[in-house]
Design a protein around this motif. Structure first.
Motif, PDB file in Angstrom:
ATOM      1  N   VAL A 110       0.818  -1.226   0.000  1.00 18.16           N
ATOM      2  CA  VAL A 110       0.000   0.000   0.000  1.00 18.16           C
ATOM      3  C   VAL A 110       0.847   1.268   0.000  1.00 18.16           C
ATOM      4  O   VAL A 110       0.302   2.363  -0.206  1.00 18.16           O
ATOM      5  CB  VAL A 110      -0.988   0.025   1.192  1.00 18.16           C
ATOM      6  N   THR A 111       2.156   1.149   0.227  1.00 21.73           N
ATOM      7  CA  THR A 111       3.004   2.346   0.191  1.00 21.73           C
ATOM      8  C   THR A 111       3.932   2.397  -1.021  1.00 21.73           C
ATOM      9  O   THR A 111       4.418   3.472  -1.372  1.00 21.73           O
ATOM     10  CB  THR A 111       3.884   2.443   1.456  1.00 21.73           C
ATOM     11  N   LYS A 112       4.156   1.237  -1.682  1.00 24.91           N
ATOM     12  CA  LYS A 112       5.131   1.230  -2.780  1.00 24.91           C
ATOM     13  C   LYS A 112       4.672   0.461  -4.016  1.00 24.91           C
ATOM     14  O   LYS A 112       4.838   0.927  -5.142  1.00 24.91           O
ATOM     15  CB  LYS A 112       6.464   0.645  -2.294  1.00 24.91           C
ATOM     16  N   LEU A 113       4.151  -0.734  -3.835  1.00 24.35           N
ATOM     17  CA  LEU A 113       4.008  -1.643  -4.968  1.00 24.35           C
ATOM     18  C   LEU A 113       2.779  -1.378  -5.825  1.00 24.35           C
ATOM     19  O   LEU A 113       2.765  -1.761  -7.002  1.00 24.35           O
ATOM     20  CB  LEU A 113       3.992  -3.093  -4.471  1.00 24.35           C
ATOM     21  N   GLU A 114       1.733  -0.799  -5.275  1.00 26.58           N
ATOM     22  CA  GLU A 114       0.597  -0.387  -6.108  1.00 26.58           C
ATOM     23  C   GLU A 114       1.010   0.877  -6.850  1.00 26.58           C
ATOM     24  O   GLU A 114       1.207   1.929  -6.246  1.00 26.58           O
ATOM     25  CB  GLU A 114      -0.633  -0.131  -5.245  1.00 26.58           C
ATOM     26  N   ARG A 115       1.161   0.774  -8.150  1.00 23.60           N
ATOM     27  CA  ARG A 115       1.700   1.890  -8.930  1.00 23.60           C
ATOM     28  C   ARG A 115       0.685   2.317  -9.979  1.00 23.60           C
ATOM     29  O   ARG A 115       0.801   1.995 -11.153  1.00 23.60           O
ATOM     30  CB  ARG A 115       3.020   1.490  -9.586  1.00 23.60           C
ATOM     31  N   HIS A 116      -0.318   3.066  -9.528  1.00 24.78           N
ATOM     32  CA  HIS A 116      -1.390   3.492 -10.427  1.00 24.78           C
ATOM     33  C   HIS A 116      -1.578   5.015 -10.454  1.00 24.78           C
ATOM     34  O   HIS A 116      -2.124   5.542 -11.412  1.00 24.78           O
ATOM     35  CB  HIS A 116      -2.716   2.851 -10.001  1.00 24.78           C
ATOM     36  N   ASP A 128       8.446  -8.455 -18.377  1.00 20.21           N
ATOM     37  CA  ASP A 128       9.142  -7.279 -18.902  1.00 20.21           C
ATOM     38  C   ASP A 128       8.998  -6.059 -18.004  1.00 20.21           C
ATOM     39  O   ASP A 128       9.954  -5.293 -17.824  1.00 20.21           O
ATOM     40  CB  ASP A 128       8.615  -6.949 -20.302  1.00 20.21           C
ATOM     41  N   ASP A 129       7.785  -5.847 -17.438  1.00 26.38           N
ATOM     42  CA  ASP A 129       7.584  -4.640 -16.641  1.00 26.38           C
ATOM     43  C   ASP A 129       8.275  -4.708 -15.278  1.00 26.38           C
ATOM     44  O   ASP A 129       8.269  -3.732 -14.532  1.00 26.38           O
ATOM     45  CB  ASP A 129       6.103  -4.320 -16.476  1.00 26.38           C
ATOM     46  N   TRP A 130       8.889  -5.839 -14.943  1.00 27.72           N
ATOM     47  CA  TRP A 130       9.670  -5.956 -13.711  1.00 27.72           C
ATOM     48  C   TRP A 130      11.173  -5.787 -13.965  1.00 27.72           C
ATOM     49  O   TRP A 130      11.957  -5.655 -13.025  1.00 27.72           O
ATOM     50  CB  TRP A 130       9.410  -7.310 -13.035  1.00 27.72           C
ATOM     51  N   HIS A 131      11.583  -5.790 -15.233  1.00 29.26           N
ATOM     52  CA  HIS A 131      13.009  -5.717 -15.545  1.00 29.26           C
ATOM     53  C   HIS A 131      13.630  -4.408 -15.082  1.00 29.26           C
ATOM     54  O   HIS A 131      14.782  -4.373 -14.642  1.00 29.26           O
ATOM     55  CB  HIS A 131      13.231  -5.905 -17.051  1.00 29.26           C
ATOM     56  N   VAL A 132      12.869  -3.305 -15.168  1.00 26.78           N
ATOM     57  CA  VAL A 132      13.429  -2.011 -14.778  1.00 26.78           C
ATOM     58  C   VAL A 132      13.798  -2.008 -13.292  1.00 26.78           C
ATOM     59  O   VAL A 132      14.811  -1.413 -12.889  1.00 26.78           O
ATOM     60  CB  VAL A 132      12.434  -0.872 -15.109  1.00 26.78           C
ATOM     61  N   PHE A 133      13.017  -2.691 -12.483  1.00 28.41           N
ATOM     62  CA  PHE A 133      13.316  -2.760 -11.048  1.00 28.41           C
ATOM     63  C   PHE A 133      14.481  -3.712 -10.784  1.00 28.41           C
ATOM     64  O   PHE A 133      15.363  -3.421  -9.976  1.00 28.41           O
ATOM     65  CB  PHE A 133      12.076  -3.209 -10.270  1.00 28.41           C
ATOM     66  N   ALA A 134      14.478  -4.843 -11.470  1.00 30.70           N
ATOM     67  CA  ALA A 134      15.563  -5.805 -11.292  1.00 30.70           C
ATOM     68  C   ALA A 134      16.892  -5.209 -11.766  1.00 30.70           C
ATOM     69  O   ALA A 134      17.929  -5.383 -11.114  1.00 30.70           O
ATOM     70  CB  ALA A 134      15.253  -7.090 -12.042  1.00 30.70           C
ATOM     71  N   ASP A 135      16.868  -4.491 -12.877  1.00 37.05           N
ATOM     72  CA  ASP A 135      18.107  -3.901 -13.418  1.00 37.05           C
ATOM     73  C   ASP A 135      18.663  -2.824 -12.488  1.00 37.05           C
ATOM     74  O   ASP A 135      19.872  -2.573 -12.478  1.00 37.05           O
ATOM     75  CB  ASP A 135      17.844  -3.298 -14.796  1.00 37.05           C
ATOM     76  N   ALA A 136      17.791  -2.176 -11.720  1.00 37.00           N
ATOM     77  CA  ALA A 136      18.232  -1.104 -10.825  1.00 37.00           C
ATOM     78  C   ALA A 136      18.748  -1.620  -9.485  1.00 37.00           C
ATOM     79  O   ALA A 136      19.276  -0.841  -8.691  1.00 37.00           O
ATOM     80  CB  ALA A 136      17.088  -0.119 -10.585  1.00 37.00           C
ATOM     81  N   ALA A 137      18.599  -2.907  -9.222  1.00 40.21           N
ATOM     82  CA  ALA A 137      19.035  -3.472  -7.941  1.00 40.21           C
ATOM     83  C   ALA A 137      20.541  -3.323  -7.773  1.00 40.21           C
ATOM     84  O   ALA A 137      21.313  -3.633  -8.681  1.00 40.21           O
ATOM     85  CB  ALA A 137      18.638  -4.935  -7.850  1.00 40.21           C
ATOM     86  N   GLN A 138      20.955  -2.837  -6.605  1.00 40.68           N
ATOM     87  CA  GLN A 138      22.369  -2.574  -6.340  1.00 40.68           C
ATOM     88  C   GLN A 138      23.135  -3.817  -5.894  1.00 40.68           C
ATOM     89  O   GLN A 138      24.348  -3.887  -6.026  1.00 40.68           O
ATOM     90  CB  GLN A 138      22.500  -1.492  -5.259  1.00 40.68           C
ATOM     91  N   ASP A 139      22.422  -4.775  -5.333  1.00 39.35           N
ATOM     92  CA  ASP A 139      23.085  -5.987  -4.839  1.00 39.35           C
ATOM     93  C   ASP A 139      22.074  -7.122  -4.791  1.00 39.35           C
ATOM     94  O   ASP A 139      20.909  -6.962  -5.172  1.00 39.35           O
ATOM     95  CB  ASP A 139      23.705  -5.748  -3.450  1.00 39.35           C
ATOM     96  N   GLU A 140      22.520  -8.283  -4.314  1.00 38.98           N
ATOM     97  CA  GLU A 140      21.655  -9.457  -4.301  1.00 38.98           C
ATOM     98  C   GLU A 140      20.472  -9.278  -3.354  1.00 38.98           C
ATOM     99  O   GLU A 140      19.375  -9.778  -3.631  1.00 38.98           O
ATOM    100  CB  GLU A 140      22.458 -10.695  -3.898  1.00 38.98           C
TER     101      GLU A 140
END
Length: 378
Positions: free
Chosen positions: A129-135, A338-350
């Motif tokens: 309710v604070t981050k993952l709902e992106r509307h 595909d719409d999750w790749h932008v978040f995965a690509d931005a990850a700084q570490d494991e």
């Protein structure tokens, strides 16, 4: 007329991102509506309670359970002069963070996430309710009021000790005063959850043939309820007899909570919501005798339902699915949509990547998790 210790809409602490007040709805009616229209709420339709979602159309899902909790919460809140909209809002949000496959899925993900900050479904609900709902254009999440976030975080009581990362992140941005009790409305939502699942797990277990009415009749409260039905409606057909008995059990729980709260409120005389939060323990709870009887019921359900052989077999199967999917996505984030790749690509570490994978896997419905396991793991 609302009680002085009820949460008042005009005294809300507001939202993280200020918004213009609605013309027609109070802050908590607006929170409630945002939760109902969220993607996470819709997915509850295909998330399990005890049985995996596809096992039968008559068993409760997370969505039907949530609706039942909200109904009980409104009833109790109304009887006590509390804000029904806030109680309903917390009730509707309380299971948003549950992963597929119920508590089995939560147990599996908690183990998988141990190296990365752990997993807790209440904390995950806050993350949703604070981050993952992106509307919305102006913010991530639903931008709920402080009181709604507080209720989601600590409706089960104050939180002390190390915090799950999802809860720590939210609390760092906006102090939810985790060391105090929640509002009475949030406490009502927590007790309503107990009332609802105690009631419907009996229904579902009987329908699944995991135990019989005769076995239940040996338990406190339930045996008396069946006896009352038999005395008033001798020879009643089995399904009606079952329903009549269990609705009496339901009523006993709700009436007990209301009576105990009324007595405690009369004795303690809280003058405002701050007095509720500062109390030594919850104001909304079962009486001690009923609590002991419900412990006996929960013990019965644990043995005969939650650890029934057929359920244990299914628990093992779905645990293997999650134990396969999570490390697969972690090792190869390209398998995420595909719409999750932008978040995965931005990850700084494991650790960051693992938390993104968790957000994706925990958001799955039962049927989608099964489909993905079949597709990716064979």
């Amino acid at each position: 007329m609302s009680a002085p210790f009820a949460c008042q809409p005009d005294q809300s602490r507001g939202r993280r991102w200020p918004e213009t007040m609605s013309t027609f709805r109070s802050p908590w009616q607006r929170d409630r509506d945002r939760i109902i229209h969220s993607s996470a709420f819709r997915r509850l339709k295909h998330k399990t309670q005890v049985f995996v979602e596809h096992e039968g159309d008559y068993y409760r899902t997370r969505l039907t359970h949530t609706i039942e909790v909200a109904q009980v919460a409104r009833t109790i809140a109304g009887a006590l002069g509390l804000n029904q909209d806030l109680a309903e809002t917390v009730a509707l949000a309380h299971d948003l963070g549950h992963p597929p496959f119920g508590h089995t899925g939560e147990d599996a993900l908690a183990i998988l996430m141990e190296p990365y900050g752990g997993f807790d479904h209440n904390a995950q609900a806050l993350r949703i309710v604070t981050k993952l709902e992106r509307h919305y254009a102006d913010f991530d999440g639903l931008n709920l009021t402080w009181e709604s976030l507080e209720g989601i975080a600590k409706h089960n009581g104050p939180i002390t000790g190390p915090l799950p990362y999802a809860l720590a992140d939210v609390n760092a941005e906006w102090d939810l005063e985790l060391h105090t009790n929640a509002s009475a409305e949030a406490q009502v939502a927590a007790v309503a959850d107990d009332v609802a699942y105690n009631h419907h797990d009996l229904h579902d277990g009987l329908r699944a043939g995991l135990f019989t009415e005769d076995e239940l009749a040996e338990l406190p409260i339930i045996g008396e309820a069946f006896a009352q039905v038999d005395a008033r409606h001798p020879g009643l057909e089995p399904m009606r007899r079952r329903h009549e008995a269990l609705r009496r059990v339901f009523g006993v729980m709700v009436e007990d909570v209301i009576a105990v709260a009324q007595n405690r409120l009369l004795a303690l005389q809280p003058q405002n919501v701050h007095d509720i939060r500062a109390m030594d323990g919850p104001i909304i709870r079962f009486s001690k005798p009923l609590y002991q009887n419900l412990k006996a019921l929960k013990s019965f359900l644990f043995t005969h339902m939650y650890r029934a052989p057929s359920v244990v077999v299914e628990r093992k199967r779905v645990t293997e699915m999650l134990n396969g999917l999570f490390p697969l996505y972690l090792a190869d984030p390209g398998k995420l949509p595909d719409d999750w790749h932008v978040f995965a690509d931005a990850a700084q570490d494991e650790t960051e990547l693992a938390r993104i994978v968790l957000d994706y896997v925990a958001g799955m419905t039962d049927r989608f998790a099964i489909q993905e396991a079949e597709r990716l793991l064979g």
